[in-house]
Design a protein around this motif. Structure first.
Motif, short mmCIF file in Angstrom:
data_model
loop_
_atom_site.label_atom_id
_atom_site.label_comp_id
_atom_site.label_asym_id
_atom_site.label_seq_id
_atom_site.Cartn_x
_atom_site.Cartn_y
_atom_site.Cartn_z
N VAL A 40 0.82 -1.22 0.00
CA VAL A 40 0.00 0.00 0.00
C VAL A 40 0.85 1.26 0.00
O VAL A 40 1.97 1.29 0.50
CB VAL A 40 -0.93 0.07 1.24
N SER A 41 0.24 2.32 -0.59
CA SER A 41 0.78 3.69 -0.48
C SER A 41 0.00 4.41 0.62
O SER A 41 -1.03 3.91 1.08
CB SER A 41 0.50 4.48 -1.75
N ALA A 42 0.43 5.62 0.92
CA ALA A 42 -0.31 6.45 1.88
C ALA A 42 -1.63 6.90 1.26
O ALA A 42 -1.72 7.05 0.05
CB ALA A 42 0.53 7.67 2.25
N ILE A 43 -2.61 7.11 2.11
CA ILE A 43 -3.95 7.47 1.64
C ILE A 43 -3.97 8.87 1.02
O ILE A 43 -3.49 9.83 1.62
CB ILE A 43 -4.93 7.47 2.84
N ALA A 51 -1.84 11.97 3.86
CA ALA A 51 -0.95 11.87 2.69
C ALA A 51 0.49 12.20 3.08
O ALA A 51 0.72 12.94 4.04
CB ALA A 51 -1.44 12.82 1.61
N THR A 52 1.43 11.68 2.32
CA THR A 52 2.86 11.91 2.62
C THR A 52 3.19 13.40 2.66
O THR A 52 3.91 13.87 3.54
CB THR A 52 3.71 11.19 1.55
N ASP A 53 2.62 14.16 1.69
CA ASP A 53 2.90 15.61 1.66
C ASP A 53 2.45 16.31 2.94
O ASP A 53 3.08 17.27 3.38
CB ASP A 53 2.20 16.26 0.45
N GLY A 78 2.37 7.46 6.65
CA GLY A 78 1.17 7.33 5.81
C GLY A 78 0.92 5.89 5.40
O GLY A 78 -0.23 5.41 5.41
N GLU A 79 1.98 5.17 5.05
CA GLU A 79 1.82 3.78 4.61
C GLU A 79 1.44 2.87 5.78
O GLU A 79 0.76 1.86 5.59
CB GLU A 79 3.10 3.29 3.92
N VAL A 80 1.89 3.24 6.97
CA VAL A 80 1.53 2.43 8.15
C VAL A 80 0.03 2.60 8.41
O VAL A 80 -0.70 1.62 8.64
CB VAL A 80 2.38 2.84 9.39
N GLY A 140 4.34 0.14 1.64
CA GLY A 140 5.26 0.44 0.54
C GLY A 140 6.15 1.61 0.91
O GLY A 140 6.01 2.22 1.98
N PHE A 141 7.12 1.93 0.05
CA PHE A 141 7.89 3.18 0.11
C PHE A 141 8.91 3.19 1.24
O PHE A 141 9.66 4.13 1.37
CB PHE A 141 6.87 4.33 0.23
N GLN A 142 8.94 2.14 2.07
CA GLN A 142 9.87 2.18 3.21
C GLN A 142 10.68 0.90 3.31
O GLN A 142 10.25 -0.16 2.88
CB GLN A 142 9.11 2.39 4.52
N GLY A 154 12.25 7.13 -1.96
CA GLY A 154 12.05 8.18 -2.98
C GLY A 154 10.57 8.29 -3.28
O GLY A 154 9.84 7.29 -3.23
N ARG A 155 10.12 9.52 -3.62
CA ARG A 155 8.69 9.75 -3.82
C ARG A 155 8.13 8.81 -4.88
O ARG A 155 8.76 8.57 -5.90
CB ARG A 155 8.43 11.22 -4.20
N GLY A 156 6.96 8.27 -4.61
CA GLY A 156 6.35 7.31 -5.53
C GLY A 156 6.92 5.90 -5.35
O GLY A 156 6.65 5.00 -6.15
N GLY A 157 7.69 5.70 -4.27
CA GLY A 157 8.47 4.47 -4.12
C GLY A 157 7.71 3.22 -3.70
O GLY A 157 8.31 2.14 -3.60
N SER A 158 6.39 3.31 -3.50
CA SER A 158 5.65 2.08 -3.16
C SER A 158 5.67 1.11 -4.35
O SER A 158 5.64 -0.11 -4.16
CB SER A 158 4.19 2.38 -2.83
N ASP A 159 5.71 1.66 -5.56
CA ASP A 159 5.82 0.79 -6.74
C ASP A 159 7.11 -0.05 -6.66
O ASP A 159 7.13 -1.22 -7.03
CB ASP A 159 5.90 1.64 -8.03
N THR A 160 8.17 0.60 -6.16
CA THR A 160 9.47 -0.08 -6.07
C THR A 160 9.38 -1.24 -5.07
O THR A 160 9.92 -2.33 -5.32
CB THR A 160 10.56 0.93 -5.63
#
Ligand code: ADP
Ligand code: ASP
Ligand code: MG
Length: 410
Positions: A40-43, A51-53, A78-80, A140-142, A154-160
């Motif tokens: 998951v990404s942040a909501i 949101a992350t921002d 956010g992802e947690v 994701g992202f962490q 890095g921003r958008g990193g949940s895909d990674t």
């Protein structure tokens, strides 16, 4: 074990109705006999409280230069939040789940806070869940540095995160669920008739993503490509199959169709760029000017792009938020930089354009028909970039999309 990684972006998780839809998608995949690993990404996006921002702004309101280590800790929240919510929602539908942070899921990274690289994945905890028929829901992202510190990718990193798990678990597919139908010939928010690309090569999507099509993170594509794991970019809001990213398709009777790179795959854009120009007229006799310019910027950690060094001038771009600092550094070194603050880079991307005459002619024709001045241009084997004023960005994307007839069915 047949495994599918399913990653859900922030807009796909924004409301409880949407999270219910996500639960249905996961259930439907499991009923096809696949074990599902959820990332998951942040909501939500900017403005959303989780949101992350939003987390970044909370800290930046107090301190403009917070410690990167602490920024990663707050950015990972956010992802947690979204992971624990989705895990509980899945549980309520009768599916046994376990939420895991990036570190608990075995995502081990270097110590580069804010844009850490994954060094390796230890999938032990994730496999343990799957073997016990538990759906792991992973932030994701962490990741976690080898010293145990939390890092972000890095921003958008949940895909990674999704791709890295896909490779580590030898998944059948990595599904990237988002708020558009798939990868399109341009951002559908700008170009109304942007066309869905139903299958594209890793190479093509990598070029698009590196040039700003933020629909998938470029690192995620590189990782999937290295592991030869198919990626599918698709919408949470519809049942369409979206875009399959692979180098081949299995046809009927065991035939395999090799997918080729298109001449022009799409049009991309990146905004928040400033152009800096130094005229060398009077100072060109002095040796080492270029070195002095680029070294002074490197010394204060400003990364430069779109670099053009000529006897008469030096031109390059910097991210908008570094423009003031760059100007000051250059002035302190005795230069008088000309700065154009609000610029955007528009790119025509096509992995098979090498050696094909006329592509640049069409670019210039399209932009001049709309009276859009090109402030600078550059090219590679697969791209032609034009720097334009930010106010011209949307029109430039639309006019290039039309000129190359990318909306037409092929
Ligand atoms: P998520 O939160 O699901 O990760 P992102 O905002 O990171 O979503 O990526 C999806 C967005 O990418 C879309 O809403 C769309 O505006 C944008 N986008 C930019 N270029 C493209 C493109 N060529 N094809 C599809 N979407 C694109
Ligand atoms: N939430 C993170 C970001 O906004 C990661 C992601 O969305 O993939 O950058
Ligand atoms: Mg994204």
């Amino acid at each position: 074990m047949r495994i599918a990684i399913q990653k859900f972006g922030g807009t796909s998780l924004a409301t409880s109705d949407l999270r219910l839809r996500v639960c249905d998608i996961i259930s439907a995949t499991r009923s096809k006999g696949l074990s599902v690993v959820v990332v998951v990404s942040a909501i939500g996006r900017k403005q959303n409280p989780y949101a992350t921002d939003t987390f970044i702004n909370l800290v930046k309101e107090i301190n403009s230069y917070p410690s990167p280590r602490e920024m990663d800790l707050i950015m990972s929240c956010g992802e947690v939040i979204s992971g624990v919510l989705l895990s509980n929602q899945l549980c309520a539908t009768g599916i046994e789940t376990k939420f895991l942070t990036g570190g608990q899921a075995g995502i081990i990274t270097d110590g580069n806070y804010g844009s850490a690289h994954i060094l390796y994945v230890n999938p032990r905890n994730v496999l343990n869940c799957l073997e016990n028929n538990i759906v792991p829901v992973i932030a994701g992202f962490q990741g976690m540095g080898e010293n145990g510190e939390l890092t972000t990718l890095g921003r958008g990193g949940s895909d990674t995160t999704a791709s890295a798990l896909g490779v580590a678990l030898n998944a059948e597919v990595v599904d990237i669920f988002t708020d558009v139908e798939g990868v399109m010939t341009a951002d559908p928010r700008i170009v109304e008739n942007a066309r869905l690309l139903d299958a594209i090569t890793y190479n093509e999507i990598c070029q698009l993503a590196r040039d700003g099509a933020k629909v998938v993170h470029p690192r995620a594509i590189e990782i999937a490509m290295q592991g030869a794991i198919p990626l599918r970019v698709r919408s949470t809001f519809s049942d369409s199959l979206g875009t399959l990213v692979t180098n081949h398709l299995n046809g009927s009777n065991e035939t395999v169709r090799i997918i080729r790179d298109c001449l022009i795959t799409g049009i991309t854009y990146t905004s928040n760029i400033a152009q800096i120009r130094l005229n060398m007229g009077i100072i060109q006799e002095q040796k080492g000017i270029s070195l002095k310019v680029f070294k002074s910027l490197a010394d204060v950690d400003i990364s430069v792009d779109f670099i053009n060094v000529q006897p008469e001038h030096i031109m390059f771009t910097v991210p908008s938020d570094s423009a003031l600092k760059a100007t000051k550094v250059l002035q302190d070194s005795g230069f008088s930089p000309d700065v154009t603050l609000e610029c955007a880079k528009v790119a025509v991307v096509g992995a098979a354009m090498t050696g094909i005459p006329g592509v640049m002619a069409k670019v210039v024709e399209a932009l001049s028909e709309k009276d859009i001045p090109i402030l600078q241009s550059g090219d590679s084997y697969t791209n032609i970039w034009c720097l334009v004023k930010r106010e011209h960005m949307e029109d430039a994307v639309k006019v290039l999309h039309d000129k190359f007839e990318l909306g037409k069915k092929i």
